[in-house]
Write an enzyme that holds these catalytic residues in place. Structure first.
Site, PDB file in Angstrom:
ATOM      1  N   THR A 254       3.309   1.178   3.238  1.00 10.63           N
ATOM      2  CA  THR A 254       2.639   1.033   4.538  1.00 10.63           C
ATOM      3  C   THR A 254       3.110  -0.228   5.258  1.00 10.63           C
ATOM      4  O   THR A 254       2.427  -0.739   6.137  1.00 10.63           O
ATOM      5  CB  THR A 254       1.108   1.018   4.360  1.00 10.63           C
ATOM      6  OG1 THR A 254       0.730   1.978   3.366  1.00 10.63           O
ATOM      7  CG2 THR A 254       0.401   1.420   5.640  1.00 10.63           C
ATOM      8  N   TYR A 255       4.272  -0.775   4.892  1.00  9.32           N
ATOM      9  CA  TYR A 255       4.836  -1.971   5.547  1.00  9.32           C
ATOM     10  C   TYR A 255       3.940  -3.186   5.338  1.00  9.32           C
ATOM     11  O   TYR A 255       3.874  -4.067   6.198  1.00  9.32           O
ATOM     12  CB  TYR A 255       5.038  -1.734   7.055  1.00  9.32           C
ATOM     13  CG  TYR A 255       5.674  -0.432   7.413  1.00  9.32           C
ATOM     14  CD1 TYR A 255       7.053  -0.246   7.346  1.00  9.32           C
ATOM     15  CD2 TYR A 255       4.897   0.653   7.831  1.00  9.32           C
ATOM     16  CE1 TYR A 255       7.640   0.973   7.683  1.00  9.32           C
ATOM     17  CE2 TYR A 255       5.465   1.870   8.165  1.00  9.32           C
ATOM     18  CZ  TYR A 255       6.830   2.025   8.083  1.00  9.32           C
ATOM     19  OH  TYR A 255       7.407   3.237   8.411  1.00  9.32           O
ATOM     20  N   HIS A 256       3.260  -3.285   4.177  1.00  8.04           N
ATOM     21  CA  HIS A 256       2.291  -4.348   3.947  1.00  8.04           C
ATOM     22  C   HIS A 256       2.597  -5.154   2.682  1.00  8.04           C
ATOM     23  O   HIS A 256       1.723  -5.334   1.829  1.00  8.04           O
ATOM     24  CB  HIS A 256       0.878  -3.746   3.817  1.00  8.04           C
ATOM     25  CG  HIS A 256       0.397  -3.056   5.042  1.00  8.04           C
ATOM     26  ND1 HIS A 256      -0.645  -2.127   5.018  1.00  8.04           N
ATOM     27  CD2 HIS A 256       0.786  -3.135   6.333  1.00  8.04           C
ATOM     28  CE1 HIS A 256      -0.857  -1.675   6.239  1.00  8.04           C
ATOM     29  NE2 HIS A 256      -0.006  -2.268   7.053  1.00  8.04           N
ATOM     30  N   PRO A 257       3.800  -5.687   2.504  1.00  5.54           N
ATOM     31  CA  PRO A 257       4.064  -6.470   1.296  1.00  5.54           C
ATOM     32  C   PRO A 257       3.271  -7.774   1.297  1.00  5.54           C
ATOM     33  O   PRO A 257       3.081  -8.401   2.345  1.00  5.54           O
ATOM     34  CB  PRO A 257       5.576  -6.729   1.359  1.00  5.54           C
ATOM     35  CG  PRO A 257       5.882  -6.723   2.827  1.00  5.54           C
ATOM     36  CD  PRO A 257       4.975  -5.669   3.412  1.00  5.54           C
TER      37      PRO A 257
ATOM     38  N   HIS B 139       0.839  -1.199   0.000  1.00  6.97           N
ATOM     39  CA  HIS B 139       0.000   0.000   0.000  1.00  6.97           C
ATOM     40  C   HIS B 139       0.874   1.249   0.000  1.00  6.97           C
ATOM     41  O   HIS B 139       1.654   1.448   0.945  1.00  6.97           O
ATOM     42  CB  HIS B 139      -0.880   0.032   1.260  1.00  6.97           C
ATOM     43  CG  HIS B 139      -1.840  -1.108   1.361  1.00  6.97           C
ATOM     44  ND1 HIS B 139      -2.064  -1.790   2.546  1.00  6.97           N
ATOM     45  CD2 HIS B 139      -2.646  -1.680   0.436  1.00  6.97           C
ATOM     46  CE1 HIS B 139      -2.970  -2.722   2.341  1.00  6.97           C
ATOM     47  NE2 HIS B 139      -3.342  -2.683   1.069  1.00  6.97           N
TER      48      HIS B 139
END
Length: 556
Positions: free
Chosen positions: A477-480, A308
């Protein structure tokens, strides 16, 4: 003391023989998979983690999460220069300790939209609709505040709504409502759109990560062993089946440990495709180019990576309303150490709102993260005066990136390319979100509190200047997710029961398996995927059937 094997001491031969299942990675999902599999006393389970323990103050104090970035607790990836972000290399932290990113994140418990899961099912992920996955969310949860069909009590994972939110957070939530955003008590229930205080994985003022919640009660089980400080090189294949895991410890001793049943990859959206590719499972042409002999040609492994995009709006506060300014003061640290109370119990992102920047969209496309503190550059940015932040996470991105190894060397990280904002429509959505956020900040609830806008700032009054600002400052957003996704052999890495195509006895049980990234923070759906993975294995065959299918495992 909890049962654990560490690589600093020799592993007794009896300890490493006869495993039914090996779980690679003790992160948000791996702890879940190992704990659930070990509930069956007849299943012998080994959990492997490259990092060490999670018993650190920077882990336990909720507000201290950013202090772990770029330390020995962090894999600390850097992306390739991002073509659509002015050529910037982005820092991407990933937890390297028991609990993984659940021990490093901001503890936000967000499941995603029902539209996400129904879209998965419509796209071929049979059995992953919103109604299908709901029982697995409920199974994990011990919700202190919400009691209805969408929430559970008595599960391992403590969930509560933010306690004692800062006055700035409450004022900003009220401003969202004044701007026309529906106020909710629960954005994990029937409706996601709206504004609410954040549901968090915090218990008694302390982070409640999956290492604590799931692995903690399981560690005394005699059928579960935990190997820390061990770097997995590859999964060993024989005759089209995953039979062993090759790893090295801190002393660079290399060994293979075999399993009679499923091996489960829970190394995360970067680590899982890395291990697959080093095992010869992935795009054959690329593997040959980097010196790895292909065993199974799966073109999608390492591709379709999603995250994100994240953009902040930062606004100064009136000096009489400090928010969390000065949270690191020794008196706050002393208070938390003594009582587990005070500002350090905050997760920082105390409020959330899900909005549609275009009313024609089928679900929210932006998540607003409300934080009563200045947050910039992964928490490293400084501002001399109190401020608050609203983070804008584009939760319906279109861009796809990649995770591709450059050699078979397990000490070398893969080349990660997020490819964020490759679509102009994504930038347009963030522009609309910034303008909407400015409307929120202008509401009466923030009169007497707000100061001047810091970022993007007054020079970005028009859409053109905002687009330039976004390209030069946006982060992730650290959401891979999605780098080893559910899909056909041409488009995915695994089937809807998380079995890797073309390999018997190998499954994927983490965020890399998502067909598309969910709308919101990925921690909760990653736990759900771990729950489902363990359930598939336990329903597929008993421990006795697993052992009968193959000779007893040995060690090499």
């Amino acid at each position: 003391m909890p049962s654990a094997i560490t690589s600093d001491t020799p592993i007794p031969r009896s300890k490493i023989m006869g495993f039914d299942h090996i779980v690679i990675g003790a992160g948000a999902a791996g702890c879940v998979v190992a704990a659930r599999l070990s509930e069956d006393p007849d299943r012998r389970v080994l959990l492997i983690e490259a990092g060490g323990h999670n018993r650190r103050l920077s882990v336990k104090a909720p507000a201290a999460f950013a202090s772990q970035f770029d330390t020995k607790l962090d894999w600390a990836y850097r992306t390739e220069p991002e073509e659509h972000l002015a050529g910037r290399e982005l820092f991407h932290p990933r937890g390297r300790l028991l609990g993984g990113c659940s021990s490093m994140n901001a503890m936000m418990y967000v499941r995603g939209s029902a539209h996400d899961f129904d879209s998965w099912e419509a796209g071929g992920a049979t059995g992953w609709s919103a109604e299908d996955v709901l029982p697995f969310f409920v199974r994990s949860e011990d919700n202190e505040d919400l009691r209805d069909r969408y929430h559970g009590q008595g599960g391992p994972l403590h969930v509560q709504t933010v306690r004692d939110p800062d006055p700035v957070t409450l004022a900003t939530v009220e401003a969202c409502a004044q701007a026309g955003i529906t106020r909710r008590d629960d954005i994990n229930g029937e409706h996601q759109d709206g504004v609410a205080l954040t549901q968090v994985n915090v218990r008694d003022g302390v982070r409640h990560d999956t290492a604590t919640a799931f692995l903690g009660p399981a560690r005394r089980r005699p059928n579960l062993e935990i190997l820390t400080g061990a770097l997995v090189h590859r999964v060993v294949l024989r005759g089209g089946r995953a039979v062993a895991v090759e790893l090295s410890d801190r002393r660079n001793r290399i060994r293979q440990i075999e399993a009679s049943g499923d091996i489960v990859l829970c190394a995360g959206a970067f680590g899982t495709p890395e291990v697959l590719q080093r095992s010869g499972i992935g795009p054959a042409e690329h593997l040959r180019a980097v010196g790895i002999a292909p065993a199974v040609d799966l073109p999608a492994v390492g591709h379709h990576l999603m995250d994100h995009p994240f953009q902040f709006v930062n606004v100064e506060l009136d000096e009489r309303t400090p928010g969390l300014f000065g949270i690191e003061h020794p008196r706050n640290v002393a208070r938390w150490l003594a009582t587990r109370k005070g500002p350090l119990t905050t997760n920082v992102g105390e409020g959330l709102a899900f909005i549609r920047t275009d009313p024609s969209l089928p679900a929210a496309d932006v998540e607003l993260v409300i934080a009563p503190i200045y947050f910039w550059e992964h928490g490293r940015g400084q501002h001399p005066r109190p401020a608050f932040s609203i983070g804008l996470s584009l939760v319906a991105p279109e861009s796809r990136g990649s995770v591709l190894v450059s050699s078979g060397d397990p000490t070398q990280k893969a080349r990660v390319r997020l490819n964020l904002l490759s679509q102009g429509s994504e930038v347009d959505a963030i522009v609309r979100a910034i303008q909407r956020t400015r409307e929120i900040v202008a509401q009466p609830a923030l009169d007497g509190i707000r100061g001047p806008e810091i970022n993007p700032g007054p020079w970005t009054a028009d859409d053109g200047s905002l687009r330039g600002f976004i390209r030069h400052t946006a982060q992730h957003t650290y959401h891979p997710a999605c780098s080893a996704r559910i899909g056909s052999p041409e488009e995915g890495a695994c089937d809807p029961e998380l079995r890797v195509h073309g390999v018997e006895g190998l499954r994927i049980g983490d965020a890399s398996a998502m067909p598309t990234v969910t709308r919101g923070n990925t921690h909760a759906p990653t736990i759900m995927i771990g729950e489902r993975c363990a359930d598939f294995i336990r329903r597929g065959a008993s421990a006795e059937q697993v052992r009968e299918a193959r000779p007893a495992a040995t060690t090499a």
